[in-house]
Design a protein around this motif. Structure first.
Motif, PDB file in Angstrom:
ATOM      1  N   ASP A  82       0.829  -1.210   0.056  1.00 62.74           N
ATOM      2  CA  ASP A  82       0.127   0.037   0.165  1.00 62.74           C
ATOM      3  C   ASP A  82       0.810   1.284  -0.049  1.00 62.74           C
ATOM      4  O   ASP A  82       0.611   2.502  -0.847  1.00 62.74           O
ATOM      5  CB  ASP A  82      -1.076  -0.045   1.213  1.00 62.74           C
ATOM      6  N   ILE A  83       1.852   1.337   0.852  1.00 61.51           N
ATOM      7  CA  ILE A  83       2.802   2.500   0.746  1.00 61.51           C
ATOM      8  C   ILE A  83       3.560   2.568  -0.352  1.00 61.51           C
ATOM      9  O   ILE A  83       3.470   3.777  -1.090  1.00 61.51           O
ATOM     10  CB  ILE A  83       3.935   2.351   1.920  1.00 61.51           C
ATOM     11  N   ALA A  84       4.032   1.578  -1.217  1.00 59.40           N
ATOM     12  CA  ALA A  84       4.466   1.421  -2.535  1.00 59.40           C
ATOM     13  C   ALA A  84       3.605   2.332  -3.388  1.00 59.40           C
ATOM     14  O   ALA A  84       3.783   3.074  -4.394  1.00 59.40           O
ATOM     15  CB  ALA A  84       5.052   0.177  -2.894  1.00 59.40           C
ATOM     16  N   ARG A  85       2.091   1.913  -3.452  1.00 60.94           N
ATOM     17  CA  ARG A  85       1.293   2.293  -4.304  1.00 60.94           C
ATOM     18  C   ARG A  85       1.052   3.707  -3.999  1.00 60.94           C
ATOM     19  O   ARG A  85       0.840   4.511  -5.112  1.00 60.94           O
ATOM     20  CB  ARG A  85      -0.179   1.586  -4.156  1.00 60.94           C
ATOM     21  N   GLY A  89       1.988   7.264  -6.791  1.00 60.04           N
ATOM     22  CA  GLY A  89       0.773   8.192  -6.901  1.00 60.04           C
ATOM     23  C   GLY A  89      -0.542   7.360  -7.113  1.00 60.04           C
ATOM     24  O   GLY A  89      -1.356   8.151  -7.838  1.00 60.04           O
ATOM     25  N   GLU A  90      -0.586   6.357  -6.710  1.00 62.05           N
ATOM     26  CA  GLU A  90      -1.719   5.545  -6.897  1.00 62.05           C
ATOM     27  C   GLU A  90      -2.818   5.803  -5.681  1.00 62.05           C
ATOM     28  O   GLU A  90      -2.381   5.982  -4.445  1.00 62.05           O
ATOM     29  CB  GLU A  90      -1.481   4.146  -7.140  1.00 62.05           C
ATOM     30  N   GLU A  91      -4.204   5.599  -5.899  1.00 53.83           N
ATOM     31  CA  GLU A  91      -5.144   5.939  -4.605  1.00 53.83           C
ATOM     32  C   GLU A  91      -5.016   4.711  -3.957  1.00 53.83           C
ATOM     33  O   GLU A  91      -5.208   3.273  -4.455  1.00 53.83           O
ATOM     34  CB  GLU A  91      -6.452   6.232  -5.354  1.00 53.83           C
ATOM     35  N   VAL A  92      -5.075   4.582  -2.655  1.00 56.84           N
ATOM     36  CA  VAL A  92      -5.080   3.563  -1.718  1.00 56.84           C
ATOM     37  C   VAL A  92      -6.389   4.071  -0.619  1.00 56.84           C
ATOM     38  O   VAL A  92      -6.601   5.273  -0.393  1.00 56.84           O
ATOM     39  CB  VAL A  92      -3.853   3.427  -0.908  1.00 56.84           C
ATOM     40  N   ASP A  93      -7.133   3.011  -0.278  1.00 51.44           N
ATOM     41  CA  ASP A  93      -8.269   3.405   0.804  1.00 51.44           C
ATOM     42  C   ASP A  93      -7.274   3.797   1.853  1.00 51.44           C
ATOM     43  O   ASP A  93      -6.420   3.464   2.638  1.00 51.44           O
ATOM     44  CB  ASP A  93      -8.688   2.080   1.189  1.00 51.44           C
ATOM     45  N   PRO A  94      -7.736   5.235   2.149  1.00 58.45           N
ATOM     46  CA  PRO A  94      -7.263   5.748   3.566  1.00 58.45           C
ATOM     47  C   PRO A  94      -7.442   4.939   4.854  1.00 58.45           C
ATOM     48  O   PRO A  94      -6.434   4.970   5.815  1.00 58.45           O
ATOM     49  CB  PRO A  94      -7.974   7.186   3.767  1.00 58.45           C
ATOM     50  N   GLU A 125      -5.144  11.819   5.145  1.00 58.21           N
ATOM     51  CA  GLU A 125      -5.536  11.096   4.173  1.00 58.21           C
ATOM     52  C   GLU A 125      -4.699  11.403   2.828  1.00 58.21           C
ATOM     53  O   GLU A 125      -4.647  12.615   2.423  1.00 58.21           O
ATOM     54  CB  GLU A 125      -6.993  11.074   3.789  1.00 58.21           C
ATOM     55  N   ARG A 126      -3.980  10.540   2.041  1.00 62.36           N
ATOM     56  CA  ARG A 126      -3.313  11.032   0.860  1.00 62.36           C
ATOM     57  C   ARG A 126      -3.942  10.176  -0.381  1.00 62.36           C
ATOM     58  O   ARG A 126      -4.197   9.318  -0.319  1.00 62.36           O
ATOM     59  CB  ARG A 126      -1.947  10.299   1.102  1.00 62.36           C
ATOM     60  N   PHE A 127      -4.173  11.203  -1.224  1.00 62.47           N
ATOM     61  CA  PHE A 127      -4.723  10.913  -2.555  1.00 62.47           C
ATOM     62  C   PHE A 127      -3.748  11.257  -3.457  1.00 62.47           C
ATOM     63  O   PHE A 127      -2.722  12.065  -3.220  1.00 62.47           O
ATOM     64  CB  PHE A 127      -6.292  11.775  -2.787  1.00 62.47           C
ATOM     65  N   PRO A 128      -3.921  10.972  -4.740  1.00 69.20           N
ATOM     66  CA  PRO A 128      -2.821  10.989  -5.801  1.00 69.20           C
ATOM     67  C   PRO A 128      -2.419  12.572  -6.152  1.00 69.20           C
ATOM     68  O   PRO A 128      -1.371  12.878  -5.999  1.00 69.20           O
ATOM     69  CB  PRO A 128      -3.482  10.705  -7.258  1.00 69.20           C
ATOM     70  N   ASP A 129      -3.535  13.711  -5.956  1.00 69.88           N
ATOM     71  CA  ASP A 129      -2.953  14.881  -6.242  1.00 69.88           C
ATOM     72  C   ASP A 129      -3.421  15.876  -4.907  1.00 69.88           C
ATOM     73  O   ASP A 129      -3.299  17.026  -5.096  1.00 69.88           O
ATOM     74  CB  ASP A 129      -3.486  15.397  -7.550  1.00 69.88           C
ATOM     75  N   PHE A 130      -3.717  15.430  -3.750  1.00 72.82           N
ATOM     76  CA  PHE A 130      -3.965  16.166  -2.621  1.00 72.82           C
ATOM     77  C   PHE A 130      -4.135  15.420  -1.360  1.00 72.82           C
ATOM     78  O   PHE A 130      -3.977  14.238  -1.400  1.00 72.82           O
ATOM     79  CB  PHE A 130      -5.236  16.825  -3.055  1.00 72.82           C
ATOM     80  N   VAL A 131      -3.836  16.197  -0.233  1.00 72.80           N
ATOM     81  CA  VAL A 131      -3.902  15.492   1.154  1.00 72.80           C
ATOM     82  C   VAL A 131      -4.971  16.125   1.948  1.00 72.80           C
ATOM     83  O   VAL A 131      -5.246  17.412   1.736  1.00 72.80           O
ATOM     84  CB  VAL A 131      -2.637  15.869   1.742  1.00 72.80           C
ATOM     85  N   ARG A 132      -5.621  15.444   2.416  1.00 74.52           N
ATOM     86  CA  ARG A 132      -6.953  15.823   3.468  1.00 74.52           C
ATOM     87  C   ARG A 132      -6.430  15.469   4.936  1.00 74.52           C
ATOM     88  O   ARG A 132      -6.008  14.571   5.297  1.00 74.52           O
ATOM     89  CB  ARG A 132      -8.113  15.374   3.203  1.00 74.52           C
ATOM     90  N   ILE A 133      -6.525  16.724   5.742  1.00 78.26           N
ATOM     91  CA  ILE A 133      -6.041  16.519   6.971  1.00 78.26           C
ATOM     92  C   ILE A 133      -7.017  17.215   8.177  1.00 78.26           C
ATOM     93  O   ILE A 133      -7.488  18.304   7.887  1.00 78.26           O
ATOM     94  CB  ILE A 133      -4.829  17.121   7.407  1.00 78.26           C
ATOM     95  N   ALA A 134      -7.554  16.344   8.872  1.00 81.01           N
ATOM     96  CA  ALA A 134      -8.606  16.822   9.993  1.00 81.01           C
ATOM     97  C   ALA A 134      -7.536  17.097  11.159  1.00 81.01           C
ATOM     98  O   ALA A 134      -7.017  16.177  11.584  1.00 81.01           O
ATOM     99  CB  ALA A 134      -9.363  15.668  10.293  1.00 81.01           C
TER     100      ALA A 134
END
Length: 139
Positions: A82-85, A89-94, A125-134
């Motif tokens: 999952d970390i390699a994905r 730049g691939e999407e991984v279930d957060p 949460e890391r997505f291919p082109d953005f990061v969401r942080i709470a």
């Protein structure tokens, strides 16, 4: 936060290093809303195939115009595949990734001066082109 393709510095004696440019974004919350300005970066050390240490520094411009420096230290842990994905730049279930952070703030603004004296903790949460942080402020 919007991010660009990482710059892979490569494996060094102190760990495999990557730099992820931060290009913008939006901060929305009950205490603070604003815009993440371009020019920040996330300096990463890939300690192992499962563990990445993150050190992001960026500027948030509050709705009223005040500038707030953010220093976000985090760790991201998950199965090696999952970390390699994520790193490719691939999407991984957060839900498959442990991504926790602590944040410090610094500002010259009188309105936001209370941020100089608190710590934030958060989940990412890391997505291919953005990061969401709470983020949650600890008082």
């Amino acid at each position: 936060m919007a991010v660009e393709t990482p710059v892979d510095v490569g494996p060094a004696p102190t760990g495999h290093r990557r730099i992820v440019p931060i290009t913008g974004g939006t901060m929305i919350g009950p205490a603070l809303s604003g815009t993440v300005l371009p020019g920040g970066a996330d300096f990463q050390v890939l300690h192992s195939p499962e563990l990445t240490e993150l050190d992001a520094r960026y500027i948030v411009q509050a709705a009223g115009g005040a500038l707030i420096h953010v220093h976000n230290s985090a760790i991201r842990h998950g199965a090696a595949a999952d970390i390699a994905r994520l790193n490719h730049g691939e999407e991984v279930d957060p839900a498959a990734i442990y991504f926790r952070c602590s944040l410090r703030f610094s500002t010259a603004s009188k309105e936001w001066a209370w941020l100089n004296d608190v710590i934030g903790v958060g989940t990412g949460e890391r997505f291919p082109d953005f990061v969401r942080i709470a983020v949650f402020i600890v008082r």
